[in-house]
Design a protein around this motif. Structure first.
Motif, PDB file in Angstrom:
ATOM      1  N   GLU A   8       1.018  -1.165  -0.444  1.00  0.00           N
ATOM      2  CA  GLU A   8      -0.156   0.167   0.464  1.00  0.00           C
ATOM      3  C   GLU A   8       1.105   1.228  -0.095  1.00  0.00           C
ATOM      4  O   GLU A   8       1.960   1.314   0.763  1.00  0.00           O
ATOM      5  CB  GLU A   8      -1.185   0.198   1.171  1.00  0.00           C
ATOM      6  CG  GLU A   8      -1.210   1.333   1.743  1.00  0.00           C
ATOM      7  CD  GLU A   8      -2.763   1.942   0.667  1.00  0.00           C
ATOM      8  OE1 GLU A   8      -3.858   0.772   0.307  1.00  0.00           O
ATOM      9  OE2 GLU A   8      -2.485   2.210  -0.419  1.00  0.00           O
ATOM     10  N   ASP A   9       1.011   2.353  -1.340  1.00  0.00           N
ATOM     11  CA  ASP A   9       1.437   3.062  -0.863  1.00  0.00           C
ATOM     12  C   ASP A   9       0.969   4.525  -0.202  1.00  0.00           C
ATOM     13  O   ASP A   9       2.127   5.689  -0.021  1.00  0.00           O
ATOM     14  CB  ASP A   9       1.979   4.123  -2.064  1.00  0.00           C
ATOM     15  CG  ASP A   9       0.543   3.917  -3.143  1.00  0.00           C
ATOM     16  OD1 ASP A   9      -0.408   3.706  -2.949  1.00  0.00           O
ATOM     17  OD2 ASP A   9       0.472   4.127  -4.212  1.00  0.00           O
ATOM     18  N   GLU A  10      -0.108   4.097   0.579  1.00  0.00           N
ATOM     19  CA  GLU A  10      -0.649   5.545   1.402  1.00  0.00           C
ATOM     20  C   GLU A  10      -0.288   5.069   2.858  1.00  0.00           C
ATOM     21  O   GLU A  10      -1.277   4.235   3.131  1.00  0.00           O
ATOM     22  CB  GLU A  10      -1.949   5.631   0.694  1.00  0.00           C
ATOM     23  CG  GLU A  10      -2.464   6.591  -0.007  1.00  0.00           C
ATOM     24  CD  GLU A  10      -3.937   6.519  -0.314  1.00  0.00           C
ATOM     25  OE1 GLU A  10      -4.631   6.929  -0.216  1.00  0.00           O
ATOM     26  OE2 GLU A  10      -4.356   5.877  -1.840  1.00  0.00           O
ATOM     27  N   ASP A  52      -2.647  -3.348  -3.068  1.00  0.00           N
ATOM     28  CA  ASP A  52      -3.327  -2.441  -3.066  1.00  0.00           C
ATOM     29  C   ASP A  52      -2.950  -2.024  -4.912  1.00  0.00           C
ATOM     30  O   ASP A  52      -1.889  -2.598  -5.248  1.00  0.00           O
ATOM     31  CB  ASP A  52      -2.423  -0.918  -2.248  1.00  0.00           C
ATOM     32  CG  ASP A  52      -3.194   0.042  -3.543  1.00  0.00           C
ATOM     33  OD1 ASP A  52      -4.328   0.630  -3.997  1.00  0.00           O
ATOM     34  OD2 ASP A  52      -2.091   1.274  -3.131  1.00  0.00           O
ATOM     35  N   GLY A  54      -4.040   0.933  -6.961  1.00  0.00           N
ATOM     36  CA  GLY A  54      -2.874   1.763  -7.439  1.00  0.00           C
ATOM     37  C   GLY A  54      -1.431   2.065  -6.778  1.00  0.00           C
ATOM     38  O   GLY A  54      -1.887   3.269  -5.828  1.00  0.00           O
ATOM     39  N   LYS A 102     -12.201   0.352  -1.337  1.00  0.00           N
ATOM     40  CA  LYS A 102     -12.168   1.427  -0.429  1.00  0.00           C
ATOM     41  C   LYS A 102     -12.905   2.296  -0.948  1.00  0.00           C
ATOM     42  O   LYS A 102     -13.831   2.473  -1.990  1.00  0.00           O
ATOM     43  CB  LYS A 102     -11.049   1.918  -0.785  1.00  0.00           C
ATOM     44  CG  LYS A 102      -9.122   1.405  -0.375  1.00  0.00           C
ATOM     45  CD  LYS A 102      -7.820   1.154  -0.637  1.00  0.00           C
ATOM     46  CE  LYS A 102      -7.286   1.505  -0.788  1.00  0.00           C
ATOM     47  NZ  LYS A 102      -5.808   1.557  -1.508  1.00  0.00           N
TER      48      LYS A 102
END
Ligand code: CA
Length: 228
Positions: A8-10, A52, A54, A102
């Protein structure tokens, strides 16, 4: 300890997941990019991956493809902001086991994680047959290969799971809801026609007459007549 890899990049979402899953008793590692995810998965193979789609450096689907190509077989749950049925089907076709859109409720994610982890722990204890055969169709469970009349047929992971579920109990009728639960791990109908879509794939690949529709009830693997 069961190890979950979060891709997950967030950071905010990753922190939320890490805290929640840690609290639920899982060992958690976090990869902020696709490259990091592949490196971490190689270094310490996870029991389950939350992915994720994205990501900044590569599409989550590419991560999934490369994980599978490297022979990694942990359950993969896609966490995505994309909601299209096409994306969903692409994700499942690409070898993911489940997906959540999400924003999601943590309790629901946890329930799906537990559901996905259960089969692996049961498999060892289960005296499952290694081969399911209903001539002319043959499924080799260990290698996930399917044959019709001795010719190999390429099935996606999901198609294989669906065939396996039906062939394990020939003649038993499964409702759409049961198949969604057994093959996709859903406890509700997400309102897509994913079961019908996959049944049509299977009919095309294994022979239309193998899978019967029982009107108003569901579907079953056709039992050969006793005279055969
Ligand atoms: Ca993202």
């Amino acid at each position: 300890m069961t190890h979950i890899l979060i891709v997950e990049d967030e950071e905010r979402i990753a922190a939320f997941l890490t805290k929640g899953l840690g609290g639920a008793g899982y060992a958690v590692s976090w990869a902020a990019s696709g490259a990091e995810a592949l490196a971490l998965a190689r270094a310490e193979p996870p029991d389950l991956v939350l992915l994720d789609l994205g990501l900044a450096d590569m599409d989550g689907m590419a991560v999934l493809t490369r994980l599978r190509a490297a022979g990694a077989s942990p359950p993969v749950i896609i966490l995505t902001a994309r909601t299209g049925v096409t994306d969903t089907v692409a994700g499942l076709e690409g070898g993911a086991d489940d997906y959540m859109t999400k924003p999601f409720r943590f309790a629901e994610l946890l329930a799906r994680i537990r559901l996905r982890l259960r089969p692996t722990s049961d498999q060892a204890a289960d005296a499952d047959p290694q081969v399911l055969e209903a001539a002319p169709v043959r499924l080799e469970l260990a290698t996930r290969r399917a044959f019709v009349d001795g010719h190999e047929v390429a099935l996606s992971a999901r198609e294989f799971a669906l065939a396996q579920t039906l062939m394990r109990r020939p003649g038993q009728v499964f409702s759409r809801g049961q198949l969604l639960s057994l093959v996709w791990g859903y406890d509700h109908d997400p309102g897509s026609n994913v079961v019908d879509v996959y049944l049509s794939y299977l009919r095309r690949k294994l022979g239309a007459e193998r899978i019967e529709t029982v009107r108003g009830l569901g579907f079953r693997w056709r039992k050969p007549p006793a005279s055969e």
